[in-house]
Design an enzyme around this catalytic site. Structure first.
Site, PDB file in Angstrom:
ATOM      1  CB  ALA A  17     -16.795 -34.956 -19.537  1.00 48.73           C
ATOM      2  CD  GLN A  18     -18.876 -28.559 -22.402  1.00 46.37           C
ATOM      3  OE1 GLN A  18     -19.643 -28.276 -21.608  1.00 46.37           O
ATOM      4  NE2 GLN A  18     -19.225 -28.506 -23.733  1.00 46.37           N
ATOM      5  NE  ARG A 260     -23.408 -31.021 -11.719  1.00 44.60           N
ATOM      6  CZ  ARG A 260     -22.398 -31.946 -12.478  1.00 44.60           C
ATOM      7  NH1 ARG A 260     -23.029 -33.290 -12.959  1.00 44.60           N
ATOM      8  NH2 ARG A 260     -21.407 -31.387 -12.872  1.00 44.60           N
TER       9      ARG A 260
END
Ligand SMILES: Cc1cc2nc3c(=O)[nH]c(=O)nc-3n(C[C@H](O)[C@H](O)[C@H](O)COP(=O)(O)OP(=O)(O)OC[C@H]3O[C@@H](n4cnc5c(N)ncnc54)[C@H](O)[C@@H]3O)c2cc1C
Length: 270
Positions: A17-18, A260
């Site tokens: 996860a960034q 999203r």
């Protein structure tokens, strides 16, 4: 105490996860706004009580992570003689800046902080390459009382042995027993396996039709694709089609920062 993990201790989704974690930590934000943003992004399908609990508990969990040694990125407050505050990013569906991050490696940093905290506890042992296969419940053992988890069958993928981990007792030892059963190849480790395990143990399963499609990734014909974080759009990145034309305006008022599912469908329709 035992922690089992099917690969090495650092291998997880968390590690990749960034972008960061959404939580209310700023004076300009509020729990109610975060709840409303989440319900809206959920298109009326969220359980409001669950959303409220998660959003309300977010700030306390963040404080806990910081206490355990996690460093989120900070920025200098303008005209404040060097005072600093959390550097909050923005992501799709959020009406406020509320994404805490550690540069662009948030998940890895969280995992490092948690693993370091675990390493300090002499009573916790991590079993790597140990795959949970099935939960042992009191009902499966023929005990008629309320169904409780009594342990778990675990495949040691290095030795091929199945081991039994028992629910913690007050006493020495790690609660492990070896079974004289050998399994060979292990395939299809997945979300579905974990859902099936929970279902067999008596858990109610819901929303199995939902899978998240992350809308953006880097495409290059000769390189492996990888996810492009939503943080890029949060900082002004704009989606364009192959002709270089922006198209999100036709799909949602938040344009490239729409939730999203809307962004994913819009990209697909383009
Ligand atoms: C590329 C990428 C980018 C992302 N970016 C973001 C982001 O910016 N912000 C955000 O909020 N979310 C992001 N996510 C989603 C986020 O990473 C996940 O929602 C989150 O990490 C899930 O945490 P978890 O602890 O539930 O699962 P994980 O971190 O996946 O941990 C589960 C652990 O259990 C182990 N395990 C699984 N099954 C078994 C089994 N049967 N037996 C033994 N061990 C098992 C796994 O090996 C793993 O170590 C991203 C995901 C990816 C892949």
């Amino acid at each position: 105490m035992a922690i089992i993990t099917k690969k090495n201790r650092a291998e997880s989704n968390t590690n990749y996860a960034q972008g960061g974690i959404a939580a209310v930590t700023s004076k300009e934000d509020s729990i109610e706004l975060h709840v409303q943003d989440t319900l809206q992004a959920g298109a009326g399908l969220c359980k409001e009580q669950v959303v409220r609990t998660i959003v309300q508990e977010g700030p306390a969990r963040i404080a806990e992570l910081i206490q355990l040694g996690m460093h989120f990125s900070e920025r200098e407050i303008p005209q404040s003689n060097g005072a600093r505050e959390l550097d909050l990013g923005k992501e799709g569906g959020h009406s406020k800046r509320r994404i805490l991050h550690a540069k662009d490696v948030t998940g890895r940093e969280i995992e490092c902080a948690l693993l370091a905290a675990v390493a300090e506890q002499s009573n916790i042992r991590i079993f790597e390459n140990h795959l949970a296969i099935d939960l042992i419940t009191s009902q499966k053992l023929g005990q008629p009382a309320a169904n409780r988890c009594m342990g778990v069958y675990v495949l040691d993928t290095a030795s091929g042995q199945v081991e039994t981990f028992r629910r913690a007792h007050h006493g020495p030892g790690d609660g492990r027993l070896r079974k004289s059963l050998s399994l060979h190849d292990e395939s299809g480790h997945s979300h579905w396996r974990r859902c099936r395990m929970a279902f067999r143990a008596g858990a109610a399963i819901a929303n199995m039709e939902f899978i998240q499609f992350h809308p953006t990734c880097l495409y290059h014909p000769k390189a492996k694709s990888f996810l492009i974080s939503e943080a890029v759009r949060g900082e002004g990145g704009v989606l364009k089609n192959i002709a270089g034309t922006e198209f999100m305006e036709q799909h949602h008022p938040l344009k490239s920062l729409a939730p999203r599912d809307i962004v994913a469908r819009a990209i697909d329709s383009e």
